[in-house]
Design a protein around this motif. Structure first.
Motif, PDB file in Angstrom:
ATOM      1  N   UNK A  43       0.890  -1.082  -0.083  1.00 24.67           N
ATOM      2  CA  UNK A  43       0.006  -0.085  -0.328  1.00 24.67           C
ATOM      3  C   UNK A  43       1.014   1.157  -0.163  1.00 24.67           C
ATOM      4  N   UNK A  44       1.072   1.909  -1.148  1.00 24.80           N
ATOM      5  CA  UNK A  44       2.072   3.123  -1.266  1.00 24.80           C
ATOM      6  C   UNK A  44       1.740   4.217  -0.286  1.00 24.80           C
ATOM      7  N   UNK A  45       0.480   4.434  -0.062  1.00 25.29           N
ATOM      8  CA  UNK A  45       0.150   5.523   1.152  1.00 25.29           C
ATOM      9  C   UNK A  45       0.785   5.160   2.143  1.00 25.29           C
ATOM     10  N   UNK A  46       0.242   3.694   2.780  1.00 27.27           N
ATOM     11  CA  UNK A  46       0.599   3.351   4.251  1.00 27.27           C
ATOM     12  C   UNK A  46       2.230   3.127   4.341  1.00 27.27           C
ATOM     13  N   UNK A  47       2.955   2.912   3.323  1.00 29.75           N
ATOM     14  CA  UNK A  47       4.531   2.777   3.136  1.00 29.75           C
ATOM     15  C   UNK A  47       5.084   4.156   3.546  1.00 29.75           C
ATOM     16  N   UNK A  48       4.675   5.266   3.153  1.00 33.63           N
ATOM     17  CA  UNK A  48       5.048   6.643   3.508  1.00 33.63           C
ATOM     18  C   UNK A  48       6.673   6.705   3.070  1.00 33.63           C
ATOM     19  N   UNK A  49       6.847   6.194   1.842  1.00 31.61           N
ATOM     20  CA  UNK A  49       8.105   6.317   1.401  1.00 31.61           C
ATOM     21  C   UNK A  49       9.323   5.180   1.775  1.00 31.61           C
ATOM     22  N   UNK A  50       8.495   4.346   2.547  1.00 28.50           N
ATOM     23  CA  UNK A  50       9.569   3.258   2.993  1.00 28.50           C
ATOM     24  C   UNK A  50       9.660   2.180   1.954  1.00 28.50           C
ATOM     25  N   UNK A  51      11.043   1.434   1.885  1.00 22.58           N
ATOM     26  CA  UNK A  51      11.225   0.451   1.041  1.00 22.58           C
ATOM     27  C   UNK A  51      10.450  -1.047   1.765  1.00 22.58           C
ATOM     28  N   UNK A  52      10.434  -1.990   0.838  1.00 20.49           N
ATOM     29  CA  UNK A  52       9.731  -3.205   1.169  1.00 20.49           C
ATOM     30  C   UNK A  52      10.792  -4.302   1.078  1.00 20.49           C
ATOM     31  N   UNK A  53      11.097  -5.145   2.174  1.00 17.87           N
ATOM     32  CA  UNK A  53      12.169  -6.285   1.778  1.00 17.87           C
ATOM     33  C   UNK A  53      11.195  -7.618   2.317  1.00 17.87           C
ATOM     34  N   UNK A  54      11.893  -8.661   1.771  1.00 19.26           N
ATOM     35  CA  UNK A  54      11.572 -10.020   1.944  1.00 19.26           C
ATOM     36  C   UNK A  54      12.645 -11.020   2.326  1.00 19.26           C
ATOM     37  N   UNK A  55      12.672 -11.630   3.712  1.00 17.64           N
ATOM     38  CA  UNK A  55      13.667 -12.611   3.797  1.00 17.64           C
ATOM     39  C   UNK A  55      13.307 -14.059   4.140  1.00 17.64           C
ATOM     40  N   UNK A  56      14.068 -14.838   3.758  1.00 18.43           N
ATOM     41  CA  UNK A  56      13.712 -16.367   4.086  1.00 18.43           C
ATOM     42  C   UNK A  56      14.925 -16.885   4.957  1.00 18.43           C
ATOM     43  N   UNK A  57      14.575 -17.309   6.028  1.00 20.10           N
ATOM     44  CA  UNK A  57      15.396 -17.635   7.213  1.00 20.10           C
ATOM     45  C   UNK A  57      15.246 -19.323   7.444  1.00 20.10           C
ATOM     46  N   UNK A  58      16.218 -19.797   7.948  1.00 19.43           N
ATOM     47  CA  UNK A  58      16.503 -21.096   8.470  1.00 19.43           C
ATOM     48  C   UNK A  58      17.047 -21.074   9.926  1.00 19.43           C
ATOM     49  N   UNK A  59      16.236 -21.159  10.947  1.00 15.09           N
ATOM     50  CA  UNK A  59      16.712 -21.109  12.258  1.00 15.09           C
ATOM     51  C   UNK A  59      16.712 -22.319  13.176  1.00 15.09           C
TER      52      UNK A  59
END
Length: 398
Positions: A43-59
């Motif tokens: 949602x570009x409005x909710x982001x307010x200029x922030x970037x979006x990242x996705x991580x895949x992790x194994x813990x």
């Protein structure tokens, strides 16, 4: 496995980021692993200029997150990979790797962006040690997770309300090639006895499926002067925590104490049937389970099959099974035992492959909400930022 037409979705608290995935189970074929793919809706409005990242992790978790003994944390990341999905670093069409992604992008509109990860081939499968009924907190487990979040940069502090996590599961199925049916035999000599005791035990095959009965063929020739008072046949699960301590948990998951006796000079040929099931071991601490997404869909952990050359030390928890045949021998100085063990594999059968061209066109969206995943590893329904946002972000189908 997930139904072929279901899409799992989860939305963060502030509605800035939502994740859509066509499946939660990813198959390890020893030489290769299914890639992880999905779509992020922003949602570009909710982001307010922030970037979006996705991580895949194994813990790998060997205790609660707040445990720290002599500077040694009880939680270790075995793998972590991060992708920036917005603003996109490449043309959106080049990021599409599957037909499910393409369908999701068409349905969700211009604010949807694909993501794609490939597993390295040296990671363990999802597995957890069952806690006791009174235990609290997160148990010893190998966990996989997709996390999407919005932030000013990849290394910036992430607000919980701007992030969303989905537990995944990495699984293995029985290989196509069948091994040789295992068999073992032994003889035992006794003092004051001219002839030995002979024992042979065998199985019909090397690989059994979860929920399948195991027939154990036992052949005893008692040429000794000893009296066999009882024959005990059992299935042991051996779970070895290899990352930190190399502790082994040996748990009997099925047993038959037959009461069969074999007198001196007599023989016994008999088949014993065992059925190892989690249903019969629900309350027992330390039983290894396949990584679970729902309380209802887990089972005893599958046997670990690893690629040749991979260091076992990085695999977290290794699981194996064996059939034990014990003979209880009577004597003047008390009882003794003669035993043999037969290793075998316990796994899921490989499901029928579904071609993408055969998948149903209609998509059914299912909330990936922790309140629906009762008994899930690391279950913490109240964690802010892990709440599904329902249909608020999804555009109406045109």
């Amino acid at each position: 496995m997930s139904p072929k037409n279901v899409v799992f979705k989860k939305i963060c608290k502030d509605k800035s980021v939502g994740v859509y995935m066509g499946k939660r189970d990813f198959v390890d074929r020893v030489d290769a692993v299914d890639p992880v793919d999905g779509v992020v809706l922003i949602d570009p409005e909710a982001l307010q200029g922030r970037k979006v990242f996705v991580t895949l992790s194994c813990t790998f978790r060997y205790g609660r997150d707040d445990m720290d003994v002599m500077g040694i944390a009880f939680r270790r990341e075995l793998y972590l990979s991060t992708r920036q999905v917005y603003p996109p670093l490449q043309d959106r069409e080049k990021g599409i790797h599957t037909r499910t992604q393409a369908k999701l992008l068409r349905k969700l509109g211009d604010n949807a962006y694909p993501f794609f990860f490939e597993f390295p081939d040296n990671l363990p499968c999802s597995v957890a040690l069952q806690p006791a009924p009174h235990d609290v907190g997160k148990q010893c487990a190998v966990e996989f997770e997709i996390k999407a979040f919005s932030a000013e940069s990849q290394d910036a502090k992430v607000r919980k309300r701007s992030s969303v996590k989905l537990m995944l599961r990495k699984v293995q199925f029985a290989p196509d090639s069948l091994g040789v049916a295992p068999s073992i035999e032994t003889t035992r000599d006794f003092v004051m006895s001219d002839k030995p005791l002979y024992v042979k035990a065998s199985l019909d095959k090397e690989i059994y499926y979860h929920g399948e009965s195991i027939k154990v063929h036992v052949n005893i020739t008692n040429s000794s002067s000893k009296n066999i008072k009882n024959v005990v046949v059992s299935v042991d699960q051996v779970a070895t925590v290899v990352l930190y301590s190399n502790d082994s948990y040996v748990k009997c998951v099925a047993i038959e104490e037959s009461g069969d006796s074999v007198s001196p000079g007599a023989t016994l040929q008999k088949d014993y049937v065992l059925l190892p099931l989690l249903a019969n071991n629900r309350e027992r601490r330390g039983i290894a389970l396949d990584g679970k997404l729902k309380h209802e869909d887990t089972n005893l952990a599958s046997s670990s099959v690893i690629k040749e050359g991979v260091l076992k030390e990085v695999l977290g928890i290794m699981v194996s099974y064996r059939v034990m045949v014990k003979l209880i021998i009577g004597g003047l100085m008390g009882s003794s035992e003669v035993g043999v063990e037969i290793p075998f594999k316990l796994m899921h059968p490989k499901p029928d492959a579904v071609k993408e061209s055969e998948m149903e066109e209609e998509m059914v969206f299912q909330e990936f909400k922790r309140s629906y995943l009762k008994g899930m590893i690391g279950d913490d329904d109240d964690e802010e930022g892990n709440v599904s946002g329902g249909d608020d972000m999804a555009p109406k189908e045109k």
